[in-house]
Design a protein around this motif. Structure first.
Motif, PDB file in Angstrom:
ATOM      1  N   ALA A 101       0.828  -1.208   0.000  1.00  0.00           N
ATOM      2  CA  ALA A 101       0.000   0.000   0.000  1.00  0.00           C
ATOM      3  C   ALA A 101       0.862   1.257   0.000  1.00  0.00           C
ATOM      4  N   GLU A 102       1.915   1.248   0.797  1.00  0.00           N
ATOM      5  CA  GLU A 102       2.833   2.389   0.813  1.00  0.00           C
ATOM      6  C   GLU A 102       3.435   2.600  -0.572  1.00  0.00           C
ATOM      7  N   ALA A 103       3.876   1.526  -1.194  1.00  0.00           N
ATOM      8  CA  ALA A 103       4.462   1.634  -2.533  1.00  0.00           C
ATOM      9  C   ALA A 103       3.443   2.188  -3.525  1.00  0.00           C
ATOM     10  N   PHE A 104       2.198   1.702  -3.476  1.00  0.00           N
ATOM     11  CA  PHE A 104       1.175   2.181  -4.407  1.00  0.00           C
ATOM     12  C   PHE A 104       0.859   3.659  -4.178  1.00  0.00           C
ATOM     13  N   TYR A 105       0.494   4.042  -2.957  1.00  0.00           N
ATOM     14  CA  TYR A 105       0.026   5.405  -2.708  1.00  0.00           C
ATOM     15  C   TYR A 105       1.132   6.450  -2.864  1.00  0.00           C
ATOM     16  N   THR A 106       2.374   6.106  -2.551  1.00  0.00           N
ATOM     17  CA  THR A 106       3.446   7.082  -2.778  1.00  0.00           C
ATOM     18  C   THR A 106       3.733   7.237  -4.270  1.00  0.00           C
ATOM     19  N   ALA A 107       3.686   6.143  -5.015  1.00  0.00           N
ATOM     20  CA  ALA A 107       3.952   6.227  -6.463  1.00  0.00           C
ATOM     21  C   ALA A 107       2.782   6.825  -7.228  1.00  0.00           C
TER      22      ALA A 107
ATOM     23  N   THR B 120      -2.058   4.049 -12.927  1.00  0.00           N
ATOM     24  CA  THR B 120      -2.046   2.696 -13.508  1.00  0.00           C
ATOM     25  C   THR B 120      -0.631   2.111 -13.481  1.00  0.00           C
ATOM     26  N   ALA B 121       0.380   2.932 -13.668  1.00  0.00           N
ATOM     27  CA  ALA B 121       1.757   2.435 -13.575  1.00  0.00           C
ATOM     28  C   ALA B 121       2.060   1.926 -12.168  1.00  0.00           C
ATOM     29  N   ALA B 122       1.391   2.506 -11.167  1.00  0.00           N
ATOM     30  CA  ALA B 122       1.586   2.085  -9.777  1.00  0.00           C
ATOM     31  C   ALA B 122       0.738   0.867  -9.416  1.00  0.00           C
TER      32      ALA B 122
ATOM     33  N   ASN C  92     -12.964   6.701 -13.322  1.00  0.00           N
ATOM     34  CA  ASN C  92     -13.315   5.857 -12.185  1.00  0.00           C
ATOM     35  C   ASN C  92     -12.258   4.764 -12.085  1.00  0.00           C
ATOM     36  N   MET C  93     -11.625   4.651 -10.931  1.00  0.00           N
ATOM     37  CA  MET C  93     -10.456   3.806 -10.741  1.00  0.00           C
ATOM     38  C   MET C  93     -10.643   2.902  -9.523  1.00  0.00           C
ATOM     39  N   ALA C  94      -9.735   1.933  -9.378  1.00  0.00           N
ATOM     40  CA  ALA C  94      -9.657   1.117  -8.166  1.00  0.00           C
ATOM     41  C   ALA C  94      -8.188   0.907  -7.822  1.00  0.00           C
ATOM     42  N   ASP C  95      -7.883   0.958  -6.528  1.00  0.00           N
ATOM     43  CA  ASP C  95      -6.511   0.683  -6.096  1.00  0.00           C
ATOM     44  C   ASP C  95      -6.302  -0.836  -6.046  1.00  0.00           C
ATOM     45  N   PRO C  96      -5.087  -1.298  -5.804  1.00  0.00           N
ATOM     46  CA  PRO C  96      -4.837  -2.743  -5.788  1.00  0.00           C
ATOM     47  C   PRO C  96      -5.518  -3.485  -4.646  1.00  0.00           C
ATOM     48  N   PHE C  97      -6.178  -2.765  -3.731  1.00  0.00           N
ATOM     49  CA  PHE C  97      -6.795  -3.364  -2.562  1.00  0.00           C
ATOM     50  C   PHE C  97      -8.321  -3.335  -2.634  1.00  0.00           C
ATOM     51  N   GLY C  98      -8.860  -3.037  -3.825  1.00  0.00           N
ATOM     52  CA  GLY C  98     -10.302  -3.061  -4.036  1.00  0.00           C
ATOM     53  C   GLY C  98     -11.026  -1.773  -3.733  1.00  0.00           C
TER      54      GLY C  98
END
Length: 130
Positions: free
Chosen positions: A15-21, A87-89, A107-113
């Motif tokens: 999650a840290e990697a996704f949200y920071t990137a 999307t790259a993240a 409209n998007m979704a993060d890797p955690f739904g």
């Protein structure tokens, strides 16, 4: 008043990697199962919570794609660039409706739904709707 956005996630490092990137947020503090991120007008706390543990209202936490009446709307200057970065993240684009006089949205979704929207306001923004 200051807003803090708490986001339950099953994997704090991912999650840290996704949200920071994805959103150019920076880690400001870490404490037991929590990473605090800054860089926007609200603080973001990523809370590591295992799938199936009890959340608010007694509901079990789940991280497959789910709907929530509360989600993030993130205003951006350049929608295409923000979508590419997210999307790259690891984000998924779920829908890109046609642009309106008020602006553009993805409209998007993060890797955690968790769902979120990236929004670029145009012209007078939401005032175009009135």
């Amino acid at each position: 008043m200051k807003l803090i956005v708490n986001i339950d996630v099953p994997d704090l490092a991912a999650a840290e990697a996704f949200y920071t990137a994805a959103f150019d947020l920076a880690v400001t503090r870490r404490f037991d199962g929590v990473v605090e991120l800054t860089g926007e007008s609200a603080l973001f706390h990523l809370l590591e919570k295992a799938p199936g543990t009890t959340g608010a209202g007694g509901d079990p936490r789940r991280y497959d794609r789910h709907w929530s009446p509360v989600h993030l709307d993130i205003l951006v200057e350049d929608l295409d660039m923000a979508v590419d970065r997210a999307t790259a993240a690891g984000a998924l684009v779920e829908r890109r409706p046609p642009d309106g006089a008020w602006g553009r949205i993805a409209n998007m979704a993060d890797p955690f739904g968790h769902g979120f929207c990236l929004i670029q306001l145009l012209n007078r923004g939401y005032d175009e709707l009135t």
